[in-house]
Motif scaffolding. Structure first.
Motif, mmCIF file in Angstrom:
data_model
loop_
_atom_site.group_PDB
_atom_site.id
_atom_site.type_symbol
_atom_site.label_atom_id
_atom_site.label_comp_id
_atom_site.label_asym_id
_atom_site.label_seq_id
_atom_site.Cartn_x
_atom_site.Cartn_y
_atom_site.Cartn_z
ATOM 1 N N ARG A 39 24.898 16.850 3.524
ATOM 2 C CA ARG A 39 25.681 15.860 4.259
ATOM 3 C C ARG A 39 25.044 14.469 4.154
ATOM 4 O O ARG A 39 25.733 13.462 3.992
ATOM 5 C CB ARG A 39 25.781 16.257 5.730
ATOM 6 C CG ARG A 39 26.811 17.321 6.026
ATOM 7 C CD ARG A 39 26.782 17.683 7.492
ATOM 8 N NE ARG A 39 27.914 18.520 7.867
ATOM 9 C CZ ARG A 39 28.022 19.136 9.039
ATOM 10 N NH1 ARG A 39 27.067 19.008 9.941
ATOM 11 N NH2 ARG A 39 29.082 19.868 9.306
ATOM 12 N N ALA A 40 23.727 14.430 4.261
ATOM 13 C CA ALA A 40 23.037 13.145 4.159
ATOM 14 C C ALA A 40 23.246 12.534 2.785
ATOM 15 O O ALA A 40 23.493 11.324 2.659
ATOM 16 C CB ALA A 40 21.543 13.328 4.450
ATOM 17 N N ARG A 41 23.139 13.360 1.755
ATOM 18 C CA ARG A 41 23.341 12.853 0.395
ATOM 19 C C ARG A 41 24.752 12.320 0.212
ATOM 20 O O ARG A 41 24.956 11.269 -0.426
ATOM 21 C CB ARG A 41 23.095 13.993 -0.598
ATOM 22 C CG ARG A 41 23.173 13.621 -2.059
ATOM 23 C CD ARG A 41 22.038 12.715 -2.460
ATOM 24 N NE ARG A 41 22.387 11.312 -2.472
ATOM 25 C CZ ARG A 41 21.516 10.321 -2.548
ATOM 26 N NH1 ARG A 41 20.217 10.570 -2.607
ATOM 27 N NH2 ARG A 41 21.907 9.077 -2.570
ATOM 28 N N ALA A 42 25.733 12.986 0.799
ATOM 29 C CA ALA A 42 27.113 12.528 0.692
ATOM 30 C C ALA A 42 27.298 11.185 1.390
ATOM 31 O O ALA A 42 27.993 10.297 0.873
ATOM 32 C CB ALA A 42 28.062 13.569 1.284
ATOM 33 N N LEU A 62 16.989 2.453 -0.611
ATOM 34 C CA LEU A 62 15.607 2.905 -0.441
ATOM 35 C C LEU A 62 15.563 3.805 0.784
ATOM 36 O O LEU A 62 15.998 3.401 1.865
ATOM 37 C CB LEU A 62 14.660 1.717 -0.289
ATOM 38 C CG LEU A 62 13.146 2.025 -0.204
ATOM 39 C CD1 LEU A 62 12.334 0.886 -0.811
ATOM 40 C CD2 LEU A 62 12.704 2.248 1.248
ATOM 41 N N THR A 63 15.060 5.028 0.619
ATOM 42 C CA THR A 63 14.944 5.955 1.741
ATOM 43 C C THR A 63 13.509 6.467 1.849
ATOM 44 O O THR A 63 12.781 6.529 0.861
ATOM 45 C CB THR A 63 15.883 7.168 1.589
ATOM 46 O OG1 THR A 63 15.411 8.002 0.524
ATOM 47 C CG2 THR A 63 17.310 6.730 1.303
ATOM 48 N N VAL A 64 13.126 6.826 3.080
ATOM 49 C CA VAL A 64 11.826 7.458 3.317
ATOM 50 C C VAL A 64 12.032 8.650 4.241
ATOM 51 O O VAL A 64 13.079 8.800 4.869
ATOM 52 C CB VAL A 64 10.801 6.482 3.948
ATOM 53 C CG1 VAL A 64 10.441 5.372 2.976
ATOM 54 C CG2 VAL A 64 11.329 5.898 5.261
ATOM 55 N N THR A 65 11.027 9.495 4.332
ATOM 56 C CA THR A 65 11.101 10.676 5.191
ATOM 57 C C THR A 65 10.838 10.315 6.641
ATOM 58 O O THR A 65 10.157 9.344 6.963
ATOM 59 C CB THR A 65 10.067 11.728 4.776
ATOM 60 O OG1 THR A 65 8.763 11.155 4.900
ATOM 61 C CG2 THR A 65 10.277 12.200 3.367
ATOM 62 N N ARG A 115 12.974 19.913 -0.222
ATOM 63 C CA ARG A 115 14.385 19.635 0.015
ATOM 64 C C ARG A 115 14.648 18.134 0.053
ATOM 65 O O ARG A 115 15.668 17.659 -0.459
ATOM 66 C CB ARG A 115 14.857 20.303 1.303
ATOM 67 C CG ARG A 115 14.988 21.818 1.170
ATOM 68 C CD ARG A 115 15.350 22.468 2.481
ATOM 69 N NE ARG A 115 15.501 23.915 2.309
ATOM 70 C CZ ARG A 115 15.588 24.773 3.321
ATOM 71 N NH1 ARG A 115 15.535 24.335 4.573
ATOM 72 N NH2 ARG A 115 15.727 26.068 3.080
ATOM 73 N N TYR A 116 13.761 17.386 0.661
ATOM 74 C CA TYR A 116 13.923 15.929 0.666
ATOM 75 C C TYR A 116 13.921 15.390 -0.760
ATOM 76 O O TYR A 116 14.769 14.574 -1.131
ATOM 77 C CB TYR A 116 12.814 15.268 1.487
ATOM 78 C CG TYR A 116 12.922 13.749 1.473
ATOM 79 C CD1 TYR A 116 13.688 13.091 2.418
ATOM 80 C CD2 TYR A 116 12.285 13.002 0.481
ATOM 81 C CE1 TYR A 116 13.819 11.714 2.390
ATOM 82 C CE2 TYR A 116 12.415 11.627 0.444
ATOM 83 C CZ TYR A 116 13.181 10.982 1.397
ATOM 84 O OH TYR A 116 13.317 9.626 1.347
ATOM 85 N N ARG A 117 12.973 15.843 -1.566
ATOM 86 C CA ARG A 117 12.890 15.370 -2.952
ATOM 87 C C ARG A 117 14.125 15.762 -3.754
ATOM 88 O O ARG A 117 14.590 15.004 -4.603
ATOM 89 C CB ARG A 117 11.634 15.927 -3.620
ATOM 90 C CG ARG A 117 10.346 15.224 -3.230
ATOM 91 C CD ARG A 117 9.199 15.773 -4.052
ATOM 92 N NE ARG A 117 8.049 14.879 -4.057
ATOM 93 C CZ ARG A 117 6.825 15.240 -3.667
ATOM 94 N NH1 ARG A 117 6.612 16.471 -3.236
ATOM 95 N NH2 ARG A 117 5.824 14.382 -3.714
ATOM 96 N N THR A 118 14.662 16.922 -3.486
ATOM 97 C CA THR A 118 15.838 17.386 -4.222
ATOM 98 C C THR A 118 17.079 16.577 -3.872
ATOM 99 O O THR A 118 17.843 16.175 -4.756
ATOM 100 C CB THR A 118 16.096 18.875 -3.930
ATOM 101 O OG1 THR A 118 14.990 19.636 -4.406
ATOM 102 C CG2 THR A 118 17.371 19.347 -4.606
ATOM 103 N N TRP A 119 17.277 16.320 -2.593
ATOM 104 C CA TRP A 119 18.521 15.720 -2.145
ATOM 105 C C TRP A 119 18.461 14.213 -1.929
ATOM 106 O O TRP A 119 19.501 13.540 -2.005
ATOM 107 C CB TRP A 119 18.979 16.390 -0.842
ATOM 108 C CG TRP A 119 19.413 17.793 -1.047
ATOM 109 C CD1 TRP A 119 18.675 18.930 -0.841
ATOM 110 C CD2 TRP A 119 20.677 18.242 -1.523
ATOM 111 N NE1 TRP A 119 19.401 20.052 -1.153
ATOM 112 C CE2 TRP A 119 20.649 19.653 -1.568
ATOM 113 C CE3 TRP A 119 21.850 17.584 -1.911
ATOM 114 C CZ2 TRP A 119 21.734 20.415 -1.985
ATOM 115 C CZ3 TRP A 119 22.928 18.341 -2.318
ATOM 116 C CH2 TRP A 119 22.873 19.736 -2.355
ATOM 117 N N MET A 120 17.280 13.679 -1.649
ATOM 118 C CA MET A 120 17.181 12.269 -1.265
ATOM 119 C C MET A 120 16.515 11.411 -2.336
ATOM 120 O O MET A 120 17.130 10.523 -2.909
ATOM 121 C CB MET A 120 16.427 12.149 0.070
ATOM 122 C CG MET A 120 17.007 13.005 1.175
ATOM 123 S SD MET A 120 18.672 12.498 1.671
ATOM 124 C CE MET A 120 18.285 11.042 2.642
#
Length: 256
Positions: free
Chosen positions: A57-60, A70-73, A92-97
């Protein structure tokens, strides 16, 4: 080469997809796009519990926001209690964000750096390592003359008490050494603008942009930051009755 006009940054934070407000999710991208930002920054907690569906959902949503991005965790972007927290906390963060946990972006008149401030071994509060502080000096300190120097991370560097991040002093030393102009953070769900040293960096904390986890009766919000000829203007955009509007406006006469 520096920008001839204002440098405009859209600052979102604490999306908490999985605990979101549907109206905010459906309308925020259009509101941000109307501002025509040079850079869109999301300072962490894009998900509620770091589940795959939440990252999807975030990626969408991020795909609808203006680029560059630019995004960070944030602390919610790591699995809460599972073997993944120990062995593969950022997968998961690296995969999607973003595969880069400390990303940088360069656009006309702007050099930006993001820092991963959530170590897997802390429960909620952040940390900035000596390596990351050195990266601030290298990337932002090495920015072209005239560029706006922007640092983004989830945890507010000015927080004190139990919310104080580990490595706070070395981070603030690096911010001064690199002549950073603008520091963006989130985590608190309460919008804030501070200039602790006159002529020094402007610290901006964004509220929770699309989640139901609002605080102090402040609705979903994001911050629109405009910098021109040293003047910083922060316009806080609030969602009320299904529509976005500008609430508080903070003007800082000049940055360093």
């Amino acid at each position: 080469m520096t920008a001839a006009g204002p440098v405009v940054v859209a600052h979102l934070s604490d999306l908490h997809l999985g605990a979101h407000d549907r109206r905010a999710v459906e309308s925020i991208a259009e509101d941000v796009a109307r501002a025509r930002p040079d850079l869109t920054v999301v300072t962490g907690d894009s998900t509620m519990r770091a589940r795959t569906g939440e990252f999807r959902r975030a990626r969408a949503l991020l795909a609808e926001l203006p680029v560059p991005l630019l995004t960070v965790t944030g602390n919610h972007d790591l699995p809460l209690t599972s073997w993944r927290r120990v062995l593969r906390p950022y997968d998961r963060y690296r995969t999607w964000m973003d595969p880069d946990l400390d990303p940088d972006r360069k656009v006309l008149g702007l050099t930006a750096l993001g820092l991963q401030s959530m170590p897997r071994w802390r429960w909620k509060n952040g940390r900035v390592s000596a390596r990351q502080a050195a990266r601030v000096i290298r990337v932002l300190g090495g920015a072209p003359d005239g560029d706006l120097r922007l640092l983004a991370l989830h945890h507010p560097p000015l927080a004190t008490g139990t919310a104080r991040i580990l490595g706070r002093d070395r981070l603030l030393d690096a911010i001064r050494a690199a002549r950073v102009d603008l520091v963006l953070a989130g985590h608190t769900h309460v919008p804030d603008v501070r200039v602790p040293v006159p002529g020094g960096p402007v610290f901006v904390v964004a509220g929770t942009s699309v989640s139901r986890r609002t605080r102090r009766d402040i609705p979903c919000s994001w911050s629109l930051v405009s910098v021109h000829r040293g003047e910083v203007v922060v316009r806080e955009r609030y969602l009320r009755e299904g529509r976005w509007h500008t609430g508080r406006v903070v003007t800082v006469p000049s940055v360093q």
